[in-house]
Design a protein around this motif. Structure first.
Motif, PDB file in Angstrom:
ATOM      1  N   UNK A 199       0.810  -1.211   0.000  1.00  0.00           N
ATOM      2  CA  UNK A 199       0.000   0.000   0.000  1.00  0.00           C
ATOM      3  C   UNK A 199       0.850   1.271   0.000  1.00  0.00           C
ATOM      4  N   UNK A 200       1.963   1.261   0.731  1.00  0.00           N
ATOM      5  CA  UNK A 200       2.735   2.505   0.856  1.00  0.00           C
ATOM      6  C   UNK A 200       3.306   3.016  -0.469  1.00  0.00           C
ATOM      7  N   UNK A 201       3.733   2.158  -1.416  1.00  0.00           N
ATOM      8  CA  UNK A 201       4.149   2.723  -2.703  1.00  0.00           C
ATOM      9  C   UNK A 201       2.999   3.442  -3.430  1.00  0.00           C
TER      10      UNK A 201
ATOM     11  N   UNK B 266       5.681  -5.414  -7.275  1.00  0.00           N
ATOM     12  CA  UNK B 266       5.807  -5.530  -8.737  1.00  0.00           C
ATOM     13  C   UNK B 266       4.454  -5.460  -9.433  1.00  0.00           C
ATOM     14  N   UNK B 267       3.382  -5.596  -8.661  1.00  0.00           N
ATOM     15  CA  UNK B 267       2.053  -5.475  -9.239  1.00  0.00           C
ATOM     16  C   UNK B 267       1.535  -4.039  -9.239  1.00  0.00           C
ATOM     17  N   UNK B 268       2.189  -3.157  -8.490  1.00  0.00           N
ATOM     18  CA  UNK B 268       1.692  -1.786  -8.381  1.00  0.00           C
ATOM     19  C   UNK B 268       2.644  -0.731  -8.915  1.00  0.00           C
ATOM     20  N   UNK B 269       3.897  -1.101  -9.144  1.00  0.00           N
ATOM     21  CA  UNK B 269       4.885  -0.139  -9.651  1.00  0.00           C
ATOM     22  C   UNK B 269       5.439  -0.668 -10.960  1.00  0.00           C
ATOM     23  N   UNK B 270       5.371   0.162 -11.994  1.00  0.00           N
ATOM     24  CA  UNK B 270       5.947  -0.229 -13.277  1.00  0.00           C
ATOM     25  C   UNK B 270       7.355   0.354 -13.363  1.00  0.00           C
TER      26      UNK B 270
END
Length: 173
Positions: free
Chosen positions: A123-125, A144-148
């Motif tokens: 959540x924090x990213x 890796x699922x939330x940051x490209x």
């Protein structure tokens, strides 16, 4: 969510309270401060110190979160004292009344190098990106699922032990 908490005015206020110079670069970590169950701070501390030693721009790590126990607090404090000679390090406890909405506005770059298998979402990213911060995160599970990589931030490669030796590692953990 962060539109009212991350403004130029809030940035100035938070950095003033924390005695952060305008030209300082602030690496922000938000979350549990636990070197076993969340993230060992050593890679971040070592990398920041290497950068600070070769730069004329001041560098600061700002840890915003909570310690599960005195052992973790002591370990984090000792590690920063031993490693960080050029990098300034501050801790702001979660729930600090001076920063009721966190210290998102004070940061320049969000860093979370989670190093364990429990990081199921991250959540924090997402909060950091909502606050307008670029992110540096480990290439691990939920991150890796939330940051490209190369778009919202930088993913630091991670690796897993070879197949078949997990039982021994789990037992030691």
């Amino acid at each position: 969510k962060f539109a009212n908490f991350v403004t130029a005015e809030k940035r100035s206020q938070q950095r003033k309270k924390l005695r952060i110079a305008e030209n300082e670069i602030v690496l922000l970590y938000v979350g549990r401060l636990n070197y076993v169950a969340k993230s060992n701070p050593l890679p971040l501390l070592i990398a920041a110190e290497q950068v600070a030693a070769s730069s004329t721009t001041p560098l600061r790590i700002l840890f915003n979160g909570y310690f599960n126990d005195e052992l973790n607090e002591k370990a984090f404090t000792q590690a920063t004292e031993v490693i960080c000679k050029k990098t300034t390090v501050n801790f702001v406890q979660h729930g600090d009344p001076e920063f009721p909405h966190g210290v998102w506005a004070a940061g320049d770059i969000f860093c979370s190098l989670s190093d364990n298998i429990q990081e199921s979402f991250g959540l924090t990213p997402l909060e950091a990106m909502s606050a307008g911060l670029p992110v540096i995160v480990s290439d691990w599970d939920g991150y890796r699922d939330t940051v490209r990589d190369g778009i919202e931030g930088i993913m630091i490669p991670t690796c897993m032990p070879a197949a078949g030796i997990g039982k021994e590692i789990a037992y030691r953990y």
